[in-house]
Each structure stands twice: as structure tokens, then as C-alpha cells.
Scaffold this active site. Structure first.
Site, PDB file in Angstrom:
ATOM      1  N   HIS A   9      -9.108   6.014 -18.090  1.00  0.00           N
ATOM      2  CA  HIS A   9      -9.490   5.944 -19.461  1.00  0.00           C
ATOM      3  C   HIS A   9     -10.129   4.458 -19.282  1.00  0.00           C
ATOM      4  O   HIS A   9     -11.040   3.932 -20.061  1.00  0.00           O
ATOM      5  CB  HIS A   9      -7.972   5.414 -20.793  1.00  0.00           C
ATOM      6  N   HIS A 169      -0.253  -3.408   8.285  1.00  0.00           N
ATOM      7  CA  HIS A 169      -0.588  -3.269   7.197  1.00  0.00           C
ATOM      8  C   HIS A 169      -1.758  -2.296   6.677  1.00  0.00           C
ATOM      9  O   HIS A 169      -1.772  -1.881   7.639  1.00  0.00           O
ATOM     10  CB  HIS A 169      -0.586  -4.283   6.745  1.00  0.00           C
ATOM     11  N   HIS A 444     -10.121 -12.063  -3.278  1.00  0.00           N
ATOM     12  CA  HIS A 444     -10.631 -12.259  -3.617  1.00  0.00           C
ATOM     13  C   HIS A 444     -12.172 -13.327  -3.673  1.00  0.00           C
ATOM     14  O   HIS A 444     -13.735 -13.067  -3.588  1.00  0.00           O
ATOM     15  CB  HIS A 444     -11.384 -11.835  -5.092  1.00  0.00           C
TER      16      HIS A 444
END
Length: 486
Positions: A9, A169, A444
């Protein structure tokens, strides 16, 4: 190769999932997004035509797997399949797995060359590792005897002790799964544990690797048999010797050579530009009951201004680096624009009679702590995003604005840490490199610096305090070294 379509959505949510999946593999399967509707005032929704076009864009005879969120996403997908040519739709599968975890597992499996059925199976079992880590059920990796696995005459094996600080990981595990995929051999990866017993898994499965929960200093052993067993073992050894694609820095420093973790491989020399710490202090202030609505409104306005900031940052990122990286700030907007989060802060103001600053800081600090405590290193790094949003909102509550200061001449920027919103505002003509005493190579901020072409080294520690403003710095990112000149 099986390709992936993500149906949601929310375009921002889908772009965030795609950006996360892109970190798992390189040159792997194709993934496209079919999300949101073209209505600026009401962008939430799904469009069957978009879904159909996305399938056609990435269609491959091996198949297409569709990952969806909920509600009308399923209806739009079913409609899109009905609109497709029957021969094409027969090779498309809609998957009920959770959209984030399922997509990550599917991308790794597809990039490894798995069949459509195998990719779907990996997606469907993507939650097993998380459930195991949270104690909801026992891991499904098989228990073995406490003795080392005995090789049969037709088997070969290679052992390795894990050096990676965070173990295998998701990112190094994805590299291992991808590396093992091409070989015509039966492969079993053992985690050797003389106390709890050995366990084993299929090294081509990201989910099974995650269930092994391989940590630093664990000993693992790959056993192979088949026509390409030797080739598989050689590839495993080569990957292991590179620490599964991670740059592992030594634990000690020597003289004036500071050690950290590199984000990109290059070398540059320039004078130091020391960026001062820019923490926002929040006074411990209680309020009277007649100020509850006032404080709640202050917080609403600060959040609205922060959302405007994030929209501008996304636009700048899109212009400089493209839509995928702009999705970082789209994800930030989704995080802060969460009604549950905001209502929790508003309730805290009312129940605790605390200021908007205290309520918002408490909510986001708890969220950042939750990210920091996760086992997955990539997700741990998201705590910096939360603190970035917190700092920006607190500044608006204080009626202040604060933009990062760029150096006046080409320099290497030195700082404790660097927020993503600050990183994208750097002038890459003047910032030749970045060195952080803290930081995370998977943050980031690091991803944006890499995309901007600015080499960065993180995790140097307090030894960075030795550097002085204007001192010549040589940043050897290929070796994770920061060399202080005289």
C-alpha cells in the site's frame, strides 16, 4: 533466475524493503516495486495495473515471486494475474510470507539460483530465525553429537574459526549462501560445539544459516561431496579468508596509526576538519495539567516540521543519488509519521505531566535501544536513524535549526558520529574523507557516504582525539587506517 515483485500500500515502505534487500546481494535477482497509487493527497493503496506491469518488467521463465503486505495488495495481485497472459501467469507465484523478512530470504535464495518453489519455501520460513532468537520456539537446525563430524570416504571438509565481530549475521551469511549456490555438490555446514552439541544446516539457505546463530570465535566446518565438492570447498575457504566479505580490523593500534572499519577502499590525504559534537540538551521539566494540550500541540508542530525536513532531504538525495537512496529518508518519514508512536508520546505527556521534549525523547530512545539490542548488525545500525529523527525534532521544539558545517577547503572530516541527514548535506568537493570515533559501517550514514564517493572509516575510538584541527591526515580506507601527520 527467479525475480521478485514487492506489492505494498505504501511506496515508501516498499522502497525501504527494496533498499534493505539490495544490501543482501550484488548482481543477483531483479526486484521491482509496485506500491501506492498516483494520488498525491491519498497515496496509500494498490493498483493492479502497476502490479501487472511490474511482473512483465522482471518476468523470467524461471518464475516471479510476489511479496505482498495485506488487504487490497492480495486483491490487486490476483487481478494482475488474471490480466496476464496465461502462460506467463502460470510462472508467477503470490507468497503469503511477511513482506520484510520474506523478501530478504527470497532475494538471497533467488540470487543463488534457486527454483521458484525453493525461493517461496525460503520466504515462508523466514520468521523461524527471529522466533528462535526471541525464544518462541527452539531452533530447527538439527542437533548432532558433541564429536566432530566424521568424514566418509566420498566426503571432504574444511574448518574455519569465525573472526567476524558480529558472527555470520545476515550480510556475510547471504554472501556464503550465494557463493555456495553454483556448485554441483551436497553441502552441509556444521557449527561445532562440544558443550551443547554440534548442529548443521544447508549453507545455501539464509534461513538455516541464521538458525545456526554462528557467533565470533565459533568453529564451523563445511562438508561436501559430489562432482564439484573440491571447487565448493575452495570457494568456501577463499570466502572465509576474506571474513565472508567483511573488513575485520585488528584490535590494537600502533603509534600514530589509528584503526577502524572501512566503508570503501581508497586512500586520500588532506588537513583535518574537526566537527564539534552537536548534542541537543533536554531540560527535565514538569508541566501543569493546564499545559497538556499545549505541549501536545507543540509536539505535533515539531513533528510536522521534521517531516518537511525529511521531504527536502529525500528530494536532495533523489537528485544526487537516485530514488533508491532517497528511500532512506522516506523510511524516516514513515517511522515518525506513525500514529501509534505519536499517540504514545501524547499519552505520556498527559499521564506523566512531562514536556513534549521529555515525552518524545523517551519514546524514541526506547526505540533506538530496541534496535541496538537486536542480533542483526544491519538492523542494529538503524538506531542511528532513530536518533537522527529525535535530534531534528528536538531542535524544532527548541525553535532552532541546525545544518552541518562544511569545511572551507578540501579536508578530512573528523567527528564522534555522523547522522544520515548530515551526511547527505556534505559538499563532496570539500569533504575528501570522513573518520568517526564511533559509527557503524552498515549505517545509512555510511551507505550515503559510499554513494557520494566519500571514503569513510568508523569505529576508531577515543584515539581520534589525538588529531588536531588542520593536521594532515592520510585515510587509507583499503586497510582501515587513519595516519596522523606531524
Amino acid at each position: 533466475m527467479v525475480n521478485i515483485v514487492v506489492v505494498s500500500h505504501s511506496a515508501k515502505l516498499a522502497d525501504g524493503v527494496a533498499e534493505l534487500a539490495a544490501q543482501m546481494t550484488q548482481n543477483g535477482c531483479r526486484l521491482v516495486v509496485a506500491a501506492g497509487v498516483d494520488d498525491p493527497d491519498h497515496p496509500i493503496g494498490t493498483d493492479a495495473i502497476k502490479v501487472m506491469q511490474a511482473i512483465e518488467e522482471v518476468f523470467d521463465p524461471s518464475g516471479v515471486l510476489i511479496m505482498m503486505d495485506l488487504g487490497s495488495a492480495l486483491l490487486s495481485t490476483e487481478t494482475a494475474l488474471e490480466l496476464l497472459d496465461p502462460e506467463m501467469s502460470a510462472r508467477v507465484k503470490a507468497c503469503s510470507a511477511p513482506i520484510v523478512e520474506g523478501t530478504l530470504a527470497a532475494v538471497v535464495a533467488a540470487s543463488a539460483g534457486a527454483s521458484l518453489a525453493e525461493v517461496e519455501r525460503e520466504a515462508q520460513s523466514a520468521l523461524q530465525a527471529k522466533k528462535a532468537q526471541l525464544g518462541e520456539k527452539e531452533p530447527q537446525a538439527k542437533e548432532m553429537t558433541s564429536e566432530s563430524p566424521t568424514l566418509r570416504s566420498d566426503e571432504r571438509g574444511v574448518s574455519w574459526k569465525i573472526n567476524n565481530p558480529n558472527g555470520l549475521h545476515v550480510r556475510p551469511a547471504a554472501k556464503l549462501a550465494t557463493a555456495m549456490a553454483p556448485f554441483d555438490a551436497e553441502l552441509v555446514l556444521y557449527k561445532l560445539d562440544s558443550v551443547r552439541g554440534n548442529r548443521h544446516a544447508d549453507p545455501r539457505s539464509l534461513n538455516q544459516l541464521a538458525l545456526l546463530q554462528i557467533r565470533k570465535d565459533d568453529e564451523i566446518r563445511l562438508v561436501a561431496k559430489g562432482s564439484q565438492a573440491e571447487e565448493a570447498l575452495a570457494a568456501f575457504k577463499q570466502l572465509a579468508e576474506s571474513n565472508f566479505g567483511e573488513n575485520i580490523a585488528p584490535d590494537t593500534n600502533a603509534g600514530q596509526i589509528l584503526q577502524g572499519k572501512s566503508v570503501m577502499d581508497t586512500q586520500v590525504s588532506a588537513p583535518a576538519f574537526v566537527l564539534p559534537t552537536q548534542d541537543v540538551e533536554v531540560p527535565d521539566r514538569q508541566i501543569l495539567s493546564d499545559r497538556i494540550e499545549i505541549e501536545q500541540q507543540r509536539l505535533r508542530q515539531a513533528i510536522a516540521k521534521t517531516l518537511q525536513d525529511l521531504s527536502r532531504l529525500a528530494d536532495r538525495t533523489n537528485q544526487l543519488l537516485g530514488k533508491q537512496h532517497a528511500g532512506i529518508f522516506g523510511a524516516h518519514s514513515m517511522l515518525i509519521d506513525d500514529p501509534d508512536l505519536q499517540n504514545s508520546a501524547f499519552s505520556r505527556i498527559a499521564s506523566s505531566l512531562c514536556s513534549a521534549e521529555i515525552a518524545w525523547q523517551t519514546e524514541l530512545t526506547e526505540m533506538a535501544d530496541a534496535y541496538r539490542e537486536l542480533d542483526d548488525e544491519y538492523l542494529q545500525a538503524r538506531e542511528l536513524d532513530v536518533r537522527d529523527i529525535l535530534q531534528r525534532t528536538l531542535l524544532h521544539l527548541a525553535g532552532e535549526t541546525q545544518e552541518i558545517q562544511n569545511p572551507s577547503v578540501p579536508s578530512i572530516l573528523l567527528a564522534r558520529e555522523l547522522m544520515p541527514s548530515d551526511t547527505i548535506m556534505l559538499d563532496r568537493r570539500l569533504v575528501q574523507g570522513i573518520v568517526l570515533s564511533q559509527g557503524n559501517a552498515l549505517s545509512h550514514s555510511a551507505i550515503l557516504a559510499n554513494a557520494l564517493g566519500i571514503p569513510m572509516i568508523v569505529g576508531v575510538g577515543d584515539s581520534l582525539k589525538r588529531a588536531q584541527e588542520g593536521q594532515k591526515i592520510t585515510l587509507n580506507a583499503a586497510r582501515g587506517e587513519v595516519i596522523l601527520g606531524h
